[in-house]
Design an enzyme around this catalytic site. Structure first.
Site: not given
Ligand SMILES: [Zn+2]
Length: 679
Positions: A154, A311
């Protein structure tokens, strides 16, 4: 059309996610393996945050624990996405090499802590992060269960330190070559900013050009800093990518993106990603259309190839003000929603719920109770069984959309820092208005950018294309000339890539294809609206009202009903060679967007995948179609709280029940349930 799986060696839908056994004593690992296998999980993402334990000092590496974990999961038949751990540097590195620490937008130098904490231009970080990636690739290159490399995690944020400032000057030199060019591009004669030396240039942040987080006094300069910051972090990704590729050229590489994430120009990144993966964490307020739009964006940045849902939470997140549980069936429904938009792999964060720190209340497959006796575990297990039944038939299939929505990060940056005409300008929301309308019509949409071809589309909608990339107008002109329908809105074609306003009338070169020019724009406060009648119905004109002059009066479809610009056009349609160009000079209601896109699709003979428009709330029913060499897969998802009944248009098979259906047969879909229909 060619169909591409994210990894040619993967023959089934991968199902799993982030697994952090290093946070637990080894005695628990065997129990994990048992529970994961029982839940039909076949893949784990490992080593996301282990830098500090793998590398205790500058020249020491210790892979013993990771070796054990790698061997354990291989022995248990699990595939691996192996992360490089570089999203959080070790404390010793910050202590001994403070250049690795970031400086915030307000000038505050950070101490060690958190994650995403490394300065992208730190010599220390740029030395040790790719070195770690290299060491990992060398050590684990022969593990044939590694299906992908997962670089960092991320990526995001911004750094405003002295190293970044120096690197920014080099980036500017490379871009502008001379200070004359730079002074012109930034319009530095305004407020006496003429630069005579590159070293006079400082970072535009809260210490210099900004007076609030999104309020700058020099737009062109600020825009360049956003681009530079995105490029700097992108270079960190590339540093690791190159090292890994040299050693394992056949294993695909990715990093997990975050959908509509403002700080990074993902479209530029995607060119260096072997496949796209992303993390889907919608807020409580997100409707199904908004989630779908993010999936389409993520698919779109990589030529429409299938992607990996890296995710999602199986049950609950922990960072929202109110962390609502995903209701029974929603995790399953949203997993299939990802698949309906191109996902070939469904993953969770996290496998076992961590015991301490800020994610201890984030959902997991195995909860703190530690058993298989939870609602969430049962739902995960059930979904795993279904995905196993689907085998790999759907892998690599694509959507064949005839409608495209244009979205560009540079334009987003420009609108973000625009001083005027309204603080309520919201690029993503304007895109969503048009997207929701198409979603409710059950029409597949691609979200595309400046470099994507337009050949496959019949309709191109470009909401708020404030900044048009150089040369893009020529593409649009050809698209319309050849018979396409182009839709532009208020705030179109006003600036160039440097944030210099176009002279000679807005919307710049688009005046030609749209057959109009915009003289002024009126910004309305939230409680005010004008109105107009379109196709027999009255709609509000809100936020911005463009005062437009048409080349041909007959092009006018609607006029304002009030104020001094009463009678001026607000919706227009201009025929240009074989195609048509629409201009929507205001922001309106969802009913208006529904009506407009419905008419556009009828005009272009684009039909819904399944015609179920008679249902109460079409926005709660989602329909997409994916196609590959095995056939066409129609997804129908019922997001509503009510059961529905639909007619299926062709003979085919309902995949999960293996029921064969004849043309026109009616079938019931329960609340929060779905079907995948192969024809
Ligand atoms: Zn920095």
């Amino acid at each position: 059309m060619t169909y591409k799986k994210f990894n040619d060696r993967v023959e089934e839908i991968l199902y799993g996610g982030d697994y952090n056994p290093e946070q637990w004593p080894e005695e628990i690992w065997e129990e994990d393996m048992k529970l994961l296998k029982e839940a039909n999980i076949n893949e784990v993402t490992l080593n996301v945050f282990s830098w500090a334990s793998i590398q205790p000092s500058e020249d020491e590496y210790d892979f013993r624990r990771l070796d054990k974990i790698m061997n354990l999961v291989r022995k248990n038949g699990l595939k691996v996405m192996l992360a490089t751990s570089t999203a959080a540097h070790p404390p010793w590195m910050a202590h001994r090499h403070p250049d690795v620490l970031r400086t915030e937008f307000d000038g505050k130098k950070r101490k060690f802590g958190g994650r995403h904490n490394s300065c992208p231009n730190s010599p220390t970080y740029r030395k040790y992060a790719p070195l770690l990636a290299k060491k990992l690739a060398e050590r684990y290159k022969d593990y044939d269960n590694i299906v992908a490399w997962h670089i960092s995690n991320e990526y995001g944020g911004v750094c405003c330190c002295e190293n970044c400032e120096k690197a920014f000057r080099l980036w500017l030199k490379d871009k502008y070559k001379t200070l004359d060019n730079l002074n012109y591009a930034w319009n530095t004669e305004f407020w006496g900013h003429h630069f005579y030396d590159w070293d006079e240039i400082v970072i535009p942040d809260l210490r210099s050009e900004f007076f609030a987080w999104n309020r700058t006094q020099f737009q062109g300069m600020s825009l360049d800093y956003f681009r530079f910051n995105s490029d700097s972090i992108f270079r960190n990704y590339q540093d690791e990518y190159r090292e890994i590729k040299k050693i394992t050229p056949d294993i695909p590489i990715t990093t997990n993106l975050m959908g509509f994430y403002e700080d990074l120009d993902y479209r530029k990144w995607a060119k260096y990603m072997d496949f796209v993966s992303w993390d889907n964490y919608p807020s409580n307020e997100c409707g199904p259309a908004e989630i779908a739009m993010s999936h389409d964006l993520m698919r779109g940045i990589h030529n429409g190839d299938s992607f990996v849902l890296m995710e999602q939470t199986p049950s609950v997140t922990n960072w929202l003000p109110y962390n609502a549980l995903k209701r029974p069936g929603i995790m399953r429904l949203w997993s299939y929603q990802a698949m309906a938009h191109g996902a070939d792999c469904i993953q969770f964060f996290q496998m076992r719920r961590t015991r301490g720190a800020c994610e201890a209340l984030h959902g997991a497959v195995i909860d703190h109770v530690g058993t298989n006796n939870t609602r969430v575990y049962r739902e995960v297990k059930q979904l795993g069984l279904e995905l196993h039944k689907l085998k790999g038939e759907i892998l690599g299939s694509r959507l064949d959309s005839k409608v495209a929505i244009y979205f560009d990060w540079n334009n987003w940056y420009a609108l973000r820092v625009s001083a005027g005409p309204s603080i309520n300008i919201d690029y993503k929301n304007e895109i969503l208005c048009y997207y929701r309308a198409l979603f409710s019509e059950h029409i597949d949409v691609d979200i595309i950018g400046p470099s994507d071809p337009l050949d496959n589309y019949k309709i191109l909608i470009a909401p708020m294309m404030f900044m048009s990339q150089d040369g893009y107008y020529d593409k649009v002109k050809k698209f319309v000339s050849d018979g396409g329908t182009f839709v532009a809105t208020y705030l179109t074609g006003m600036i160039d890539e440097n944030y210099l306003f176009k002279l000679g009338g807005y919307p710049g070169e688009y005046k030609e294809v749209l057959g109009l020019w915009v003289e002024e724009s009126d910004a309305l406060p939230e409680d005010k609206a004008n109105s107009f009648i379109y196709d027999g119905t009255k709609y509000p004109a809100k936020l911005i009202c463009d005062l437009t002059h048409l080349d041909k009066e007959d092009d006018c479809l609607s006029v304002y009903e009030e104020d001094f610009y009463k009678g001026m056009p607000v919706v227009s349609r201009h025929e240009f060679n074989k195609g048509k160009a629409y201009y929507i000079g205001t922001h309106s209601s969802s009913e208006f967007y529904r009506k407009l896109v419905h008419n556009l699709c009828v005009e272009q003979d684009i039909k819904p995948i399944i015609d179920i428009s008679a249902l109460d709330d079409p926005e709660q029913i989602e329909v997409t179609a994916r196609e590959n060499y095995n056939g066409k897969f129609i997804f129908v998802l019922n997001h509503s709280d009510k059961d529905i009944e639909i007619s299926l248009p062709q003979n085919g098979t309902v995949l999960l029940s293996e029921e064969h259906i004849e043309n026109g047969h009616r079938i019931k879909i329960k609340a929060h349930d779905l079907l995948i229909y192969k024809v």
